[in-house]
Design an enzyme around this catalytic site. Sequence first.
Site, short mmCIF file in Angstrom:
data_model
loop_
_atom_site.label_atom_id
_atom_site.label_comp_id
_atom_site.label_asym_id
_atom_site.label_seq_id
_atom_site.Cartn_x
_atom_site.Cartn_y
_atom_site.Cartn_z
N CYS A 1 0.81 -1.22 0.00
CA CYS A 1 0.00 0.00 0.00
C CYS A 1 0.84 1.26 0.00
O CYS A 1 0.31 2.36 -0.24
CB CYS A 1 -0.93 0.02 1.22
SG CYS A 1 -2.01 -1.41 1.33
N HIS B 1 -9.29 3.62 -1.17
CA HIS B 1 -7.92 3.15 -1.02
C HIS B 1 -7.50 2.30 -2.22
O HIS B 1 -7.35 1.08 -2.11
CB HIS B 1 -7.83 2.34 0.28
CG HIS B 1 -6.47 1.83 0.61
ND1 HIS B 1 -5.29 2.40 0.13
CD2 HIS B 1 -6.07 0.77 1.40
CE1 HIS B 1 -4.26 1.72 0.59
NE2 HIS B 1 -4.70 0.73 1.36
#
Length: 415
Positions: free
Chosen positions: A92, A357
């Site tokens: 991420c 996200h």
Amino acid sequence: MTTASNCASVQIAGAGMTTFGRHRDRSVADLAAEAVHAAVADAALSLSDIDVAFYANTTQSPLEGQHMIGGQIALRRLGLGGIPIFNVENACASGTSAFHLAVAHVRAGLADIALAVGAEKMNVGDRARAMAVFDGAYDTSRPETLAEALTELGGDIDDSTIGQRSVFMDIYAAVARAHMREFGTTEEQIAAVAAKNHLHAVHNERAFYRTGMTVREVLAARPLAPPLTVPMCAPLTDGAAAVVVGSAEALRNLGVPDPVDVMASVVVSGQDRDLGDWNRHVTRVAGRAAYEQAGVGPGDVDVAEVHDATAFAEILVSEMLGLCELGSGGMEAASGATAIGGRIPINPSGGLESKGHPLAATGLGQIFELVEQLRGRAGVRQVSDPRIGLTENGGGFLGYEEAVAAVTILGRIDS
């Protein structure tokens, strides 16, 4: 840890970002192109000015079978060929890692202008496959170590009747339960973070969820991984973001308007530590290095965008970065200190919980928000007169924490 001290000579020329959401009719390359064109236009430059590009993506390989050269494919389609293009994967934190490499390239004198872009398409019509992507963000050769860490962190609970979710929601929930046990953080305080971020996102046209919520509504929502409910957690989204950086001299010669100073760019990997040794938490280590590089402290930060894949994560990160005292992050959120207009506004964009996200785009989306804030262009969600902004972006999971943490500190340049 040794850190470079001359990062202030690198500046952001422009930033661009798509809406984060479900873009089922668009490709990864389409999303990347939109973000890159927006960033280059924001910098008042052209594609021909870019000397090198760093392209971040994490899911195109498992979801589409594009195992290699994703950046070369996406960027050539928009006319950016002939230059060095590097593909970046760091879970991420891939987007911020690409940014870090772009900054380092310029700082080293290997390029005058560098591009960092992150793009992700996670909604491919098969939610189970998209969720399975997260199973590759811990040590798959030793899956028993993850189970052991989660049990030590959060204890044994029966959540077998709760719906489908990624393993990372279980990870964040276990860390949250450990924090609640040690510091007395409450579900209401975690819900206060989510309510604050959903309210911030109402005024962000690039956010996925734009409906305000109260603490009571957040608590009453469907459970996902105790103590977390669905509105406390980031949704699966598609999107892209891009940032153009350059040397101060190059941007001055090219007449780039309103650049933003890169005061610090730090990427740190986690290390083995005891559960209660918060001083060696990967985010605390990265934050210390970034503050040293920038020559500032937590009290100098006016606005922050942090990796709230869950509402609890914002609480923990705010403490690890020194924006709140250890154990007080939940109380600070409940008091309004981390809302726009509060002592230290955190996630004025709405954060990952509301904005979304899209993994490799997330960190660059955070930087986009800070550029808007430091330039005074954030509209209704504008923080009052910010001079220094900070982003924190985590990725993967090893031991008791993220495998990697990236912290960026940006500063406003007064004309």
